[in-house]
Design a protein around this motif. Structure first.
Motif, PDB file in Angstrom:
ATOM      1  N   ARG A   1       4.371  39.743  20.080  1.00 37.19           N
ATOM      2  CA  ARG A   1       4.756  41.129  20.357  1.00 37.19           C
ATOM      3  C   ARG A   1       6.265  41.275  20.296  1.00 37.19           C
ATOM      4  O   ARG A   1       7.022  40.322  20.518  1.00 37.19           O
ATOM      5  N   LYS A   2       6.705  42.496  19.967  1.00 29.40           N
ATOM      6  CA  LYS A   2       8.124  42.830  19.971  1.00 29.40           C
ATOM      7  C   LYS A   2       8.488  43.651  21.203  1.00 29.40           C
ATOM      8  O   LYS A   2       9.520  43.435  21.817  1.00 29.40           O
ATOM      9  N   VAL A   3       7.637  44.620  21.553  1.00 22.67           N
ATOM     10  CA  VAL A   3       7.877  45.440  22.742  1.00 22.67           C
ATOM     11  C   VAL A   3       6.648  45.384  23.641  1.00 22.67           C
ATOM     12  O   VAL A   3       6.648  44.704  24.655  1.00 22.67           O
TER      13      VAL A   3
ATOM     14  N   ARG B   1       4.367  48.218  11.933  1.00 26.72           N
ATOM     15  CA  ARG B   1       5.639  48.637  12.549  1.00 26.72           C
ATOM     16  C   ARG B   1       6.405  49.573  11.623  1.00 26.72           C
ATOM     17  O   ARG B   1       7.005  50.553  12.080  1.00 26.72           O
TER      18      ARG B   1
ATOM     19  N   TRP C   1       0.082  51.954  24.230  1.00 26.67           N
ATOM     20  CA  TRP C   1       0.586  51.134  25.334  1.00 26.67           C
ATOM     21  C   TRP C   1      -0.196  51.443  26.616  1.00 26.67           C
ATOM     22  O   TRP C   1      -0.499  50.552  27.416  1.00 26.67           O
TER      23      TRP C   1
END
Length: 434
Positions: free
Chosen positions: A37-39, A58, A79
């Motif tokens: 994951r990035k965020v 993305r 999210w």
């Protein structure tokens, strides 16, 4: 009586309609993994669920955010409603008491509060009118088609409630599994004819079978039994790049031939459209990732040029320094156009004649127009970014309005009448007497 070896009929596809597809998507929605994951792991979860490169997802979300803002809305909603890898339910469901999640209730509440105004801004116009609704339609359609074609693959494993967690009703969590069927009570031990404690029996353990040695030459130092096959290069990237170059070339050629629709913004938009189709096609065959390095700067340039501030940027005309000094009305051109460089137009050598009009346009660079001392000049001067100084009337900055006015010179009304229209994309505009 059916046995264990009886052949089973193949299971049919349960996604027979729109409602079934939506319900199955909700029941098997992607999980946000801890690794990769990035965020928040939304793109990584979608990539793992449907077998697509997360980088492509993305890029698509970034483009949807730039052009309309729905990419940000989708990310915030995912999210909130996509469970974590080890969670029973999503953060929003945990906030309302539907199960356990690693997302705290306070953070879920804050994320919900942030999402509401973002949704209103996106569908209320944002900076790209209609872009939010278009982005919603495109992302929803892509997600629906992906689940229709790949929804039966890579289904997430169910998460079981941990001991000590709050009890939840059966079926409340998105991935909880429980059963209402009562379990049978443990049967009491029956009569033992040997009258001996089974724990006291000392029986030898059955030896495990020894695996046969590998046949042929075997490399014991190799970590894998089979060598990895080289990854085949996809031809989609090269084909997409070729089509994008052709589209850009045709657009520039039409722009240079005064086809006004093919501006820089429209050309970049067409090229981005071609790259987007190539990235989507490459996502299904895990190729064309190299196009991302070209799509991101073009998307940023397109976002900048989409604003009305840069609507005067033009690429028509030559490049380099340009100096013109017409000495007669016949030599005076109705329009002087330049793509980039310094422009100098000297009108002081023109003889006294009937009123004259000319326009000067420069894409990037400084533009200087010199008029006679006694001429009656009506002017309109503007630049997208830079300084304007037209006969002592000035502006400075980005996106300033045009400077308009009339100046009759040192002798008052009665000189040569000149009408000037001077515009720059980037750079300084100056009209002076000499």
């Amino acid at each position: 009586m059916s046995g264990a070896n009886e052949a089973r009929s193949p299971r049919g596809n349960p996604l027979n309609g729109f409602e079934e597809t939506v319900k199955d998507f909700w029941a098997s929605r992607p999980r946000r993994p801890h690794s990769g994951r990035k965020v928040a792991g939304v793109a990584a979860g979608l990539g793992d669920r449907y077998g697509i490169d997360p980088v492509v997802i993305r890029v698509a979300l970034f483009a949807a955010t730039v052009f309309g803002g729905f990419g940000l809305v989708f990310y915030l909603l995912a999210w909130l409603f996509f469970p974590g890898e080890s969670d029973e339910v999503s953060g929003f469901e945990s906030m309302i008491g539907r199960g356990r999640s690693t997302m705290t209730k306070a953070f879920a509440a804050m994320l919900t509060i942030v999402t509401i105004p973002v949704i209103g801004w996106t569908f209320g116009g944002g900076w790209f009118d209609g872009g939010g609704l278009i982005g919603f339609a495109l992302l929803a359609t892509c997600l629906y088609l992906l689940h229709r074609s790949r929804g039966q693959d890579n289904r997430p494993a169910p998460a079981f409630a941990h001991p000590g967690s709050s009890p939840a009703a059966s079926g409340i969590g998105a991935f909880t599994m429980s059963s209402d069927t009562p379990t049978a009570a443990t049967a009491a031990p029956g009569w033992d004819p040997l009258a001996a404690d089974p724990a006291g029996w000392d029986l030898p353990d059955r030896a495990a079978p020894v695996p046969p040695p590998p046949s042929g030459d075997y490399n014991y130092n190799s970590p894998d039994d089979e060598p990895r096959r080289p990854r085949q290069r996809s031809k989609i990237g090269a084909a997409t790049l070729g089509v994008a170059v052709i589209v850009a070339g045709v657009g520039v050629a039409l722009n240079l031939n005064d086809v006004d629709w093919f501006s820089i913004r429209h050309i970049i938009g067409l090229v981005l459209g071609v790259l987007g189709v190539g990235l989507v096609a490459g996502a299904f065959v895990r190729g064309a990732r190299g196009l991302i390095g070209l799509a991101i700067p073009l998307a940023i340039a397109g976002m900048v040029l989409t604003t009305s501030t840069f609507d005067r940027l033009d690429v028509r005309g030559g490049v380099g320094d340009l100096a013109a000094t017409p000495r007669s009305v016949a030599e005076l051109q109705p329009e002087y156009r330049h793509a980039a460089g310094q422009m100098k137009l000297d009108l002081t050598q023109l003889p006294l004649s009937a009123p004259i009009t000319t326009s000067v346009s420069n894409g990037a660079g400084n533009t200087v127009v010199t008029v006679p001392e006694t001429a009656d000049v009506t002017f309109s001067c503007e630049t997208t970014a830079g300084e304007v100084d037209c006969l002592k009337r000035t502006t400075n900055g980005v996106g300033q309005g045009a400077v308009n006015g009339t100046d009759t010179g040192t002798d008052g009304v009665g000189g040569q009448k000149i009408t000037l229209h001077v515009s720059n994309g980037v750079g300084k505009v100056e009209v002076r007497r000499g």
